[in-house]
Design a protein around this motif. Structure first.
Motif, mmCIF file in Angstrom:
data_model
loop_
_atom_site.group_PDB
_atom_site.id
_atom_site.type_symbol
_atom_site.label_atom_id
_atom_site.label_comp_id
_atom_site.label_asym_id
_atom_site.label_seq_id
_atom_site.Cartn_x
_atom_site.Cartn_y
_atom_site.Cartn_z
ATOM 1 N N GLN A 48 -28.009 -8.301 -43.530
ATOM 2 C CA GLN A 48 -27.638 -9.250 -44.312
ATOM 3 C C GLN A 48 -28.894 -9.708 -45.449
ATOM 4 O O GLN A 48 -28.627 -9.728 -46.368
ATOM 5 C CB GLN A 48 -27.101 -10.595 -43.705
ATOM 6 N N ALA A 49 -30.241 -9.920 -44.916
ATOM 7 C CA ALA A 49 -31.177 -9.962 -45.410
ATOM 8 C C ALA A 49 -31.437 -9.102 -46.529
ATOM 9 O O ALA A 49 -31.848 -9.208 -47.617
ATOM 10 C CB ALA A 49 -32.439 -10.389 -44.539
ATOM 11 N N TYR A 50 -31.217 -7.614 -46.190
ATOM 12 C CA TYR A 50 -31.640 -6.654 -46.896
ATOM 13 C C TYR A 50 -30.372 -5.966 -47.807
ATOM 14 O O TYR A 50 -30.551 -5.111 -48.409
ATOM 15 C CB TYR A 50 -32.281 -5.634 -46.317
ATOM 16 N N LEU A 51 -29.366 -6.801 -47.521
ATOM 17 C CA LEU A 51 -28.150 -6.292 -48.263
ATOM 18 C C LEU A 51 -27.647 -5.076 -47.898
ATOM 19 O O LEU A 51 -27.318 -4.239 -48.944
ATOM 20 C CB LEU A 51 -28.467 -6.553 -49.870
ATOM 21 N N VAL A 52 -27.634 -4.640 -46.970
ATOM 22 C CA VAL A 52 -27.092 -3.345 -46.459
ATOM 23 C C VAL A 52 -26.082 -3.584 -45.434
ATOM 24 O O VAL A 52 -25.919 -4.705 -44.691
ATOM 25 C CB VAL A 52 -28.304 -2.340 -46.272
ATOM 26 N N PRO A 53 -25.142 -2.680 -45.262
ATOM 27 C CA PRO A 53 -23.963 -2.907 -44.025
ATOM 28 C C PRO A 53 -24.849 -2.702 -42.818
ATOM 29 O O PRO A 53 -25.862 -2.186 -42.677
ATOM 30 C CB PRO A 53 -23.458 -1.419 -44.402
ATOM 31 N N MET A 103 -28.238 -0.479 -40.951
ATOM 32 C CA MET A 103 -29.514 -1.121 -40.498
ATOM 33 C C MET A 103 -29.474 -0.768 -38.947
ATOM 34 O O MET A 103 -30.805 -0.478 -38.498
ATOM 35 C CB MET A 103 -29.415 -2.739 -40.731
ATOM 36 N N ALA A 104 -28.363 -0.738 -38.499
ATOM 37 C CA ALA A 104 -28.118 -0.273 -37.128
ATOM 38 C C ALA A 104 -28.866 1.071 -36.563
ATOM 39 O O ALA A 104 -29.778 1.340 -35.891
ATOM 40 C CB ALA A 104 -26.883 -0.530 -36.155
ATOM 41 N N GLN A 105 -28.410 1.907 -37.698
ATOM 42 C CA GLN A 105 -28.982 3.145 -37.470
ATOM 43 C C GLN A 105 -30.625 3.504 -37.938
ATOM 44 O O GLN A 105 -30.998 4.338 -37.307
ATOM 45 C CB GLN A 105 -28.087 4.256 -38.489
ATOM 46 N N ARG A 106 -30.850 2.542 -38.949
ATOM 47 C CA ARG A 106 -32.235 2.698 -39.135
ATOM 48 C C ARG A 106 -33.027 2.122 -37.919
ATOM 49 O O ARG A 106 -34.053 2.876 -37.648
ATOM 50 C CB ARG A 106 -32.449 1.672 -40.459
#
Length: 380
Positions: free
Chosen positions: A129-134, A138-141
């Protein structure tokens, strides 16, 4: 429940699991599960020993995962013999955990995400949410980053300079969603400062504090950008300025100047001035000279040109700008500002409009378009 205290315990608990035999990736998973359990249970069942509770629960989560993974049978034989609620180790390897999260094998974005989760204690959802991505992205990253650290303990970590770069990247993201990344970056940098005897850590902390002090005056209620020259300086946070200045003095006393200390010194001079006109621009130019000599950064040279435009003359600043590539971010905006101070409103308006096209975000674009419109109105 004190969530800040809870997140402060994360690196200590993670360190405890690694010392008991878990690798970084498995330990981090277990700590995250323990955190979720704490968020559910602590409001109704607060523990007497928060660190011991988290360590015990995380260790049992790790053991459960080890038992269910047949590929880890050999490791299970080792760790299963340990007690289920091992005491936390006397040593605190918090700094080593930061170094691992800034491992040279990781990209900057992966290192940022892993730092926020592994030592910051944020959930994947909060970081996304902080980086405005799904959240899935982020979990994959984070998963990719952890795979690169499989088997890693405290060997071959990144350096302190890399850790500071990661924290600075977090700080520059500002505020988004439920997570204030400015506050989080300051919290994490304070934590590193407690463990790293390094003047640049203090330099970065001072820079963050002095920059954050100006945040209440940097935008209008509707989010419109207010540049430094137009900010209401009475709205700046004097306590943060005092703390930042004190931290900077301690750093400079070490006489090991680095880029963050130089940037903090510039920020301190701005913070000390009641108005733009009363700013010690000559000394700011001197600090930019130091910063350029350390970093050789064209962005630092651009900012030096702006300072020179105040310290000497707009023409002197424009001469400096002409020596820099016009493709440099904010080059047109800097030239527009200096042309306006020089009195060439038509050229300033043209450059502001050009800069707006190249702006990296909507707030900046709107501000630059407003500047161009303002000057064009004056010319009519």
């Amino acid at each position: 429940m004190d969530e800040t205290m809870l997140r402060d315990l994360v690196p200590q608990v993670l360190s405890a699991l690694i010392h008991r035999g878990a690798d970084f990736a498995a330990a981090e998973d277990a700590v995250q599960e323990a955190l979720l359990e704490a968020i559910r249970r602590w409001p109704h069942e607060p523990p007497n020993d928060a660190k011991g509770w988290l360590t015990a629960v995380a260790w049992n989560k790790f053991l459960d995962a080890a038992r269910s993974d047949t590929a880890r049978r050999r490791r299970e034989d080792t760790v299963h013999a340990e007690p289920c609620a091992p005491p936390a180790p006397a040593s605190d390897d918090t700094l080593q955990l930061y170094l691992l999260c800034a491992h040279p094998a990781l990209s900057s974005s992966s290192a940022v995400a892993l730092t926020l989760r592994a030592v910051g204690g944020l959930t994947t959802g909060q970081i996304a949410q902080a980086y405005l991505v799904p959240e899935r992205t982020m979990a994959q990253r984070i998963s990719r980053a952890k795979r690169k650290l499989v088997g890693a303990r405290f060997t071959d970590p990144g350096g302190v300079a890399t850790v500071l770069k990661v924290l600075y990247l977090i700080f520059n993201e500002g505020y988004s969603g439920d997570v204030d990344l400015v506050a989080e970056a300051i919290r994490l940098t304070r934590q590193v400062a407690r463990h790293a005897n390094h003047p640049e850590v203090l330099g970065l902390l001072a820079l963050m504090l002095l920059t954050a002090a100006r945040r209440p005056a940097r935008a209008t209620p509707d989010g419109s950008l207010i540049p430094l020259v137009d900010q209401d300086r009475t709205a700046w946070d004097s306590e943060l300025i005092d703390e930042g200045t004190t931290v900077l003095q301690h750093a400079l006393a070490r006489e090991q100047l680095g880029e963050y200390q130089a940037q903090a010194a510039i920020a301190a001079l701005h913070a000390d001035a009641p108005t733009t006109q009363e700013t010690d621009w000559t000394q700011i130019v001197e600090w930019y000279d130091e910063l350029v000599s350390i970093t050789h950064s064209p962005v630092a040279r651009l900012n030096r040109a702006l300072a020179l435009g105040h310290a000497k003359s707009p023409e002197a600043g424009l001469a400096e700008l002409r020596a820099l590539p016009d493709s440099l971010p904010r080059h047109a905006a800097a030239a527009a500002y200096l042309q306006e101070r020089r009195g060439d409103l038509a050229e300033a308006a043209r450059l502001y409009a050009q800069a707006a096209i190249r702006a990296s975000n909507l707030a900046e674009r709107n501000y630059l378009m407003h500047q161009a419109s303002r000057l064009n109105t004056c010319l009519d």
